[in-house]
Design an enzyme around this catalytic site. Sequence first.
Site, PDB file in Angstrom:
ATOM      1  N   ALA A 144      -1.409  -1.513  -8.338  1.00 23.61           N
ATOM      2  CA  ALA A 144      -2.059  -0.233  -7.963  1.00 23.61           C
ATOM      3  C   ALA A 144      -1.367   1.006  -8.183  1.00 23.61           C
ATOM      4  O   ALA A 144      -0.127   1.058  -8.784  1.00 23.61           O
ATOM      5  CB  ALA A 144      -2.056  -0.382  -6.260  1.00 23.61           C
ATOM      6  N   ASP A 145      -2.143   1.963  -8.205  1.00 20.44           N
ATOM      7  CA  ASP A 145      -1.576   3.478  -8.498  1.00 20.44           C
ATOM      8  C   ASP A 145      -2.383   4.385  -7.407  1.00 20.44           C
ATOM      9  O   ASP A 145      -3.486   4.382  -7.329  1.00 20.44           O
ATOM     10  CB  ASP A 145      -1.824   3.933  -9.668  1.00 20.44           C
ATOM     11  CG  ASP A 145      -1.037   5.222  -9.981  1.00 20.44           C
ATOM     12  OD1 ASP A 145       0.190   5.068 -10.066  1.00 20.44           O
ATOM     13  OD2 ASP A 145      -1.606   6.238 -10.397  1.00 20.44           O
TER      14      ASP A 145
END
Length: 203
Positions: free
Chosen positions: A79-80
Site C-alpha cells: 500500500a501507499d
Amino acid sequence: MTKPKGPFTTVSPIVLASGSPRRRELLADLGLEFTVHPSPLEEPAPELNEPPQDYVKRMAELKTLDVARLYTGQTVIGADTIVVLKDRIMGKPKDDAHALEMLTALSGKTHQVITGFCMVMPDGSDITKAVSTDVDMRNSTDEELRAYIATGEPTDKAGAYAIQGVGTFLVTAINGSYTNVVGLPVARILQILLQNSLIKTRQ
C-alpha cells in the site's frame, strides 16, 4: 510471524510488502499471521498532471509487485498513502520546515487521504484499488504546529501528521474509512481476502 489475536485466521500465506508499523498492527488486529517484507524501491515523484488516485495506485503496484516476485503462490499486500489538498499531493516531509509548510496549508481546510493498495493473489493475478477519505482539520496556530512538529511524529507521515497519534488534535471530523487515514483500508482488504477464501473466521 505475528501472533494471532483477532476474529480471523489465515488460510493461505500472506506477505505484507510494507515496513509501516501501523499497517502491520491493523492486519495483526484482525488475527492474521503474515510475513513482513518491505520493498526497498525508491518512490518516484508524480508524473506531470498525473491524477492523485492514479499515482497512489502506481506506487502501491510498484512496491507490491517488486516483493511478490519473491513469494510465488502467496498473497502479497502492499500500500501507499498520500494526502491531497486541491490536487496537490503531499508525501512525507523533507524536514521540519517542510512539515510546517504542509500543516499550515492543511489547517482549517478539508483534504483527502488516499491509500492505494495492491494485492497479488496466489495464482499470480493482482487487484489494485484506491480508497479516499475526507479529513477536516481545525484552525491551528503556528505555535501549536511548531510544538507538534517538535514531538517528532510528523517526520515520516504523509501530510506531516498521524491521526492515530498525537496529531489527533488537528482533526475535527472524517468522512470515510478511519483505517484508510491510518494507512490501510481494512474493510476493503478484508472483503477481498474473504471472497477469495484466503482467510476465514476463527473458530
